[in-house]
Design a protein around this motif. Structure first.
Motif, PDB file in Angstrom:
ATOM      1  N   ALA A  34     -35.245  34.815 -28.405  1.00  7.72           N
ATOM      2  CA  ALA A  34     -36.037  35.858 -29.059  1.00  7.72           C
ATOM      3  C   ALA A  34     -35.186  36.881 -29.799  1.00  7.72           C
ATOM      4  O   ALA A  34     -35.633  37.461 -30.796  1.00  7.72           O
ATOM      5  CB  ALA A  34     -36.908  36.579 -28.028  1.00  7.72           C
ATOM      6  N   ALA A  35     -33.979  37.102 -29.319  1.00  8.83           N
ATOM      7  CA  ALA A  35     -33.124  38.134 -29.921  1.00  8.83           C
ATOM      8  C   ALA A  35     -32.580  37.669 -31.273  1.00  8.83           C
ATOM      9  O   ALA A  35     -32.102  36.538 -31.410  1.00  8.83           O
ATOM     10  CB  ALA A  35     -31.972  38.472 -28.987  1.00  8.83           C
ATOM     11  N   ARG A  36     -32.663  38.554 -32.263  1.00  4.44           N
ATOM     12  CA  ARG A  36     -32.182  38.202 -33.603  1.00  4.44           C
ATOM     13  C   ARG A  36     -30.719  38.561 -33.818  1.00  4.44           C
ATOM     14  O   ARG A  36     -30.073  38.021 -34.715  1.00  4.44           O
ATOM     15  CB  ARG A  36     -33.053  38.907 -34.642  1.00  4.44           C
ATOM     16  N   THR A  37     -30.198  39.469 -33.018  1.00  8.41           N
ATOM     17  CA  THR A  37     -28.801  39.894 -33.143  1.00  8.41           C
ATOM     18  C   THR A  37     -28.224  40.094 -31.746  1.00  8.41           C
ATOM     19  O   THR A  37     -28.972  40.269 -30.766  1.00  8.41           O
ATOM     20  CB  THR A  37     -28.690  41.223 -33.908  1.00  8.41           C
ATOM     21  N   PRO A  38     -26.888  40.099 -31.632  1.00 12.75           N
ATOM     22  CA  PRO A  38     -26.282  40.377 -30.324  1.00 12.75           C
ATOM     23  C   PRO A  38     -26.700  41.734 -29.760  1.00 12.75           C
ATOM     24  O   PRO A  38     -26.937  41.861 -28.554  1.00 12.75           O
ATOM     25  CB  PRO A  38     -24.784  40.345 -30.631  1.00 12.75           C
ATOM     26  N   ASP A  39     -26.813  42.734 -30.617  1.00 10.51           N
ATOM     27  CA  ASP A  39     -27.225  44.060 -30.135  1.00 10.51           C
ATOM     28  C   ASP A  39     -28.660  44.028 -29.601  1.00 10.51           C
ATOM     29  O   ASP A  39     -28.974  44.691 -28.604  1.00 10.51           O
ATOM     30  CB  ASP A  39     -27.120  45.094 -31.257  1.00 10.51           C
ATOM     31  N   GLU A  40     -29.520  43.272 -30.271  1.00 14.05           N
ATOM     32  CA  GLU A  40     -30.901  43.178 -29.805  1.00 14.05           C
ATOM     33  C   GLU A  40     -30.960  42.461 -28.457  1.00 14.05           C
ATOM     34  O   GLU A  40     -31.752  42.830 -27.582  1.00 14.05           O
ATOM     35  CB  GLU A  40     -31.765  42.450 -30.827  1.00 14.05           C
ATOM     36  N   LEU A  41     -30.109  41.453 -28.266  1.00 13.17           N
ATOM     37  CA  LEU A  41     -30.052  40.758 -26.981  1.00 13.17           C
ATOM     38  C   LEU A  41     -29.647  41.720 -25.869  1.00 13.17           C
ATOM     39  O   LEU A  41     -30.253  41.727 -24.788  1.00 13.17           O
ATOM     40  CB  LEU A  41     -29.066  39.594 -27.054  1.00 13.17           C
ATOM     41  N   VAL A  42     -28.649  42.534 -26.133  1.00 11.20           N
ATOM     42  CA  VAL A  42     -28.211  43.511 -25.126  1.00 11.20           C
ATOM     43  C   VAL A  42     -29.337  44.486 -24.801  1.00 11.20           C
ATOM     44  O   VAL A  42     -29.597  44.799 -23.632  1.00 11.20           O
ATOM     45  CB  VAL A  42     -26.959  44.269 -25.626  1.00 11.20           C
ATOM     46  N   ALA A  43     -30.051  44.942 -25.833  1.00  9.68           N
ATOM     47  CA  ALA A  43     -31.136  45.907 -25.621  1.00  9.68           C
ATOM     48  C   ALA A  43     -32.281  45.268 -24.840  1.00  9.68           C
ATOM     49  O   ALA A  43     -32.844  45.889 -23.914  1.00  9.68           O
ATOM     50  CB  ALA A  43     -31.635  46.430 -26.960  1.00  9.68           C
ATOM     51  N   MET A  44     -32.631  44.042 -25.176  1.00 10.47           N
ATOM     52  CA  MET A  44     -33.715  43.362 -24.477  1.00 10.47           C
ATOM     53  C   MET A  44     -33.340  43.084 -23.025  1.00 10.47           C
ATOM     54  O   MET A  44     -34.165  43.251 -22.105  1.00 10.47           O
ATOM     55  CB  MET A  44     -34.073  42.060 -25.191  1.00 10.47           C
ATOM     56  N   THR A  45     -32.088  42.694 -22.805  1.00  8.11           N
ATOM     57  CA  THR A  45     -31.633  42.434 -21.440  1.00  8.11           C
ATOM     58  C   THR A  45     -31.635  43.722 -20.628  1.00  8.11           C
ATOM     59  O   THR A  45     -32.009  43.721 -19.444  1.00  8.11           O
ATOM     60  CB  THR A  45     -30.226  41.810 -21.454  1.00  8.11           C
ATOM     61  N   SER A  46     -31.254  44.825 -21.256  1.00  8.02           N
ATOM     62  CA  SER A  46     -31.264  46.116 -20.557  1.00  8.02           C
ATOM     63  C   SER A  46     -32.675  46.500 -20.136  1.00  8.02           C
ATOM     64  O   SER A  46     -32.887  47.044 -19.043  1.00  8.02           O
ATOM     65  CB  SER A  46     -30.664  47.209 -21.453  1.00  8.02           C
ATOM     66  N   ARG A  47     -33.650  46.216 -20.979  1.00  7.75           N
ATOM     67  CA  ARG A  47     -35.045  46.496 -20.622  1.00  7.75           C
ATOM     68  C   ARG A  47     -35.456  45.660 -19.422  1.00  7.75           C
ATOM     69  O   ARG A  47     -36.137  46.149 -18.515  1.00  7.75           O
ATOM     70  CB  ARG A  47     -35.954  46.205 -21.810  1.00  7.75           C
ATOM     71  N   ARG A  48     -35.045  44.406 -19.393  1.00  6.43           N
ATOM     72  CA  ARG A  48     -35.402  43.534 -18.269  1.00  6.43           C
ATOM     73  C   ARG A  48     -34.694  43.997 -16.993  1.00  6.43           C
ATOM     74  O   ARG A  48     -35.309  44.023 -15.918  1.00  6.43           O
ATOM     75  CB  ARG A  48     -35.019  42.086 -18.591  1.00  6.43           C
ATOM     76  N   VAL A  49     -33.438  44.365 -17.108  1.00  8.60           N
ATOM     77  CA  VAL A  49     -32.687  44.860 -15.958  1.00  8.60           C
ATOM     78  C   VAL A  49     -33.339  46.124 -15.385  1.00  8.60           C
ATOM     79  O   VAL A  49     -33.351  46.351 -14.172  1.00  8.60           O
ATOM     80  CB  VAL A  49     -31.222  45.131 -16.358  1.00  8.60           C
ATOM     81  N   ALA A  50     -33.926  46.927 -16.266  1.00 14.35           N
ATOM     82  CA  ALA A  50     -34.601  48.148 -15.829  1.00 14.35           C
ATOM     83  C   ALA A  50     -35.957  47.881 -15.192  1.00 14.35           C
ATOM     84  O   ALA A  50     -36.601  48.808 -14.691  1.00 14.35           O
ATOM     85  CB  ALA A  50     -34.766  49.093 -17.014  1.00 14.35           C
ATOM     86  N   GLY A  51     -36.401  46.617 -15.209  1.00 13.45           N
ATOM     87  CA  GLY A  51     -37.633  46.252 -14.519  1.00 13.45           C
ATOM     88  C   GLY A  51     -38.832  46.004 -15.395  1.00 13.45           C
ATOM     89  O   GLY A  51     -39.924  45.724 -14.898  1.00 13.45           O
ATOM     90  N   GLU A  52     -38.663  46.069 -16.717  1.00 17.41           N
ATOM     91  CA  GLU A  52     -39.799  45.821 -17.598  1.00 17.41           C
ATOM     92  C   GLU A  52     -40.174  44.347 -17.551  1.00 17.41           C
ATOM     93  O   GLU A  52     -39.303  43.477 -17.496  1.00 17.41           O
ATOM     94  CB  GLU A  52     -39.433  46.230 -19.029  1.00 17.41           C
ATOM     95  N   PRO A  53     -41.463  44.016 -17.552  1.00 18.16           N
ATOM     96  CA  PRO A  53     -41.856  42.605 -17.500  1.00 18.16           C
ATOM     97  C   PRO A  53     -41.270  41.807 -18.670  1.00 18.16           C
ATOM     98  O   PRO A  53     -41.286  42.264 -19.817  1.00 18.16           O
ATOM     99  CB  PRO A  53     -43.389  42.662 -17.592  1.00 18.16           C
ATOM    100  N   LEU A  54     -40.792  40.621 -18.363  1.00 19.03           N
ATOM    101  CA  LEU A  54     -40.208  39.766 -19.391  1.00 19.03           C
ATOM    102  C   LEU A  54     -41.199  39.508 -20.510  1.00 19.03           C
ATOM    103  O   LEU A  54     -40.844  39.508 -21.697  1.00 19.03           O
ATOM    104  CB  LEU A  54     -39.763  38.437 -18.761  1.00 19.03           C
ATOM    105  N   GLU A  55     -42.469  39.293 -20.160  1.00 23.21           N
ATOM    106  CA  GLU A  55     -43.485  38.958 -21.153  1.00 23.21           C
ATOM    107  C   GLU A  55     -43.704  40.096 -22.157  1.00 23.21           C
ATOM    108  O   GLU A  55     -43.975  39.850 -23.335  1.00 23.21           O
ATOM    109  CB  GLU A  55     -44.803  38.609 -20.455  1.00 23.21           C
ATOM    110  N   VAL A  56     -43.596  41.324 -21.680  1.00 23.39           N
ATOM    111  CA  VAL A  56     -43.743  42.475 -22.578  1.00 23.39           C
ATOM    112  C   VAL A  56     -42.553  42.550 -23.530  1.00 23.39           C
ATOM    113  O   VAL A  56     -42.701  42.842 -24.723  1.00 23.39           O
ATOM    114  CB  VAL A  56     -43.880  43.781 -21.765  1.00 23.39           C
ATOM    115  N   ILE A  57     -41.377  42.266 -23.016  1.00 29.39           N
ATOM    116  CA  ILE A  57     -40.168  42.290 -23.853  1.00 29.39           C
ATOM    117  C   ILE A  57     -40.244  41.220 -24.936  1.00 29.39           C
ATOM    118  O   ILE A  57     -39.936  41.469 -26.109  1.00 29.39           O
ATOM    119  CB  ILE A  57     -38.920  42.079 -22.978  1.00 29.39           C
TER     120      ILE A  57
END
Length: 273
Positions: A34-57
């Motif tokens: 889903a991530a279009r750039t390395p920075d977006e991957l880091v941001a999306m992973t950080s959201r998941r690590v913080a507990g946000e549902p994967l489906e919302v991300i």
């Protein structure tokens, strides 16, 4: 060559495992796709690590073979609810009037429409975010979505016409909300989780008026908890429907099915002509 320390897959899996993600590899693959750039991957992973549902991300959930849009603040469809869909499909004829009440994303209604041709599909929810999300998922299928509290949201013309009434209302007892995983407790609306002191408060409200909306011989299907099944079935029975309880051990899902008896035509009785 990319070293293991800098490999995006390895790094993402490591971050997810560190916070206890059981399916870290699977989640990492989805985030990478889903991530279009390395920075977006880091941001999306950080959201998941913080507990946000994967489906919302990701912005979507896989449900019954469909990709269902999911927005922030909306109840994420659970895989166990596929059992409710399975039971409903067995009872739904082509062209039937189907209502997805407490619809959330509209995933249940969408799954029925994908399997049964020509259904007349309606959905309703009290949460504005859910209504908006359900419209995204159901309008392309010809479904109509309404905002409001249970039956208050539905067009009056549906009264007495509903063949299949699908309900995935909240059934977590109030005292157990604190024990839910943070991704549900902190990111999904409480109104989509809490079922009152015994978990069956909303089920009783649904059952109370179901017979006014169902067509003769119509069916009400309510997903419930194993501990709540007897109470849900009693609520259905108390309001004129014939209940039966079905359970999938594989999906860990229990469904109460209430059927409205077919009315005898005026002037006829069991004695025949």
């Amino acid at each position: 060559m990319t070293s293991p320390a800098t490999d995006p897959m390895t790094a993402t899996v490591g971050r997810l495992r560190a916070v206890g993600c059981v399916f870290a590899e699977d989640e990492a693959r989805l985030l990478l796709s889903a991530a279009r750039t390395p920075d977006e991957l880091v941001a999306m992973t950080s959201r998941r690590v913080a507990g946000e549902p994967l489906e919302v991300i990701l912005g979507w959930a896989e449900f019954c073979g469909l990709r269902v849009a999911v927005e922030p603040g909306v109840f994420v469809p659970r895989q166990r609810t596929a059992y409710l869909v399975e039971q409903a499909v067995a009872l739904t004829r082509p062209g039937a009037v189907v209502v997805d009440l407490c619809c959330g994303t509209g995933a249940i209604g969408a799954a029925i429409a994908a399997r049964v041709p020509g259904v007349e599909l309606y959905a309703a929810d009290i949460e504005p975010a859910a209504v908006r999300c359900a419209r995204r998922n159901l309008e392309p299928l010809g479904g109509r979505t309404f905002a409001g509290d249970l039956y208050d949201a539905l067009p009056g013309e549906l009264r007495g016409r509903v063949d299949v009434l699908l309900v995935n209302a909240p059934y977590v007892p109030t005292d157990e909300i604190a024990m839910l995983p943070p991704e549900a407790r902190d990111h999904e609306p409480l109104v989509a989780l809490e079922g009152g002191p015994d978990g069956v408060g909303v089920h009783r409200r649904v059952a109370e008026d179901a017979s006014r909306w169902l067509a003769p011989g119509g069916h009400l299907l309510i997903e419930t908890g194993e501990q709540q099944a007897t109470l849900t079935a009693a609520a259905v029975s108390d309001h004129g429907l014939r209940p039966r309880v079905v359970t999938s051990e594989e999906l860990y899902c229990t469904v109460v099915i209430g059927t409205l008896p077919a009315q005898v035509a005026p002037g006829l009785d069991d004695a025949g002509p």
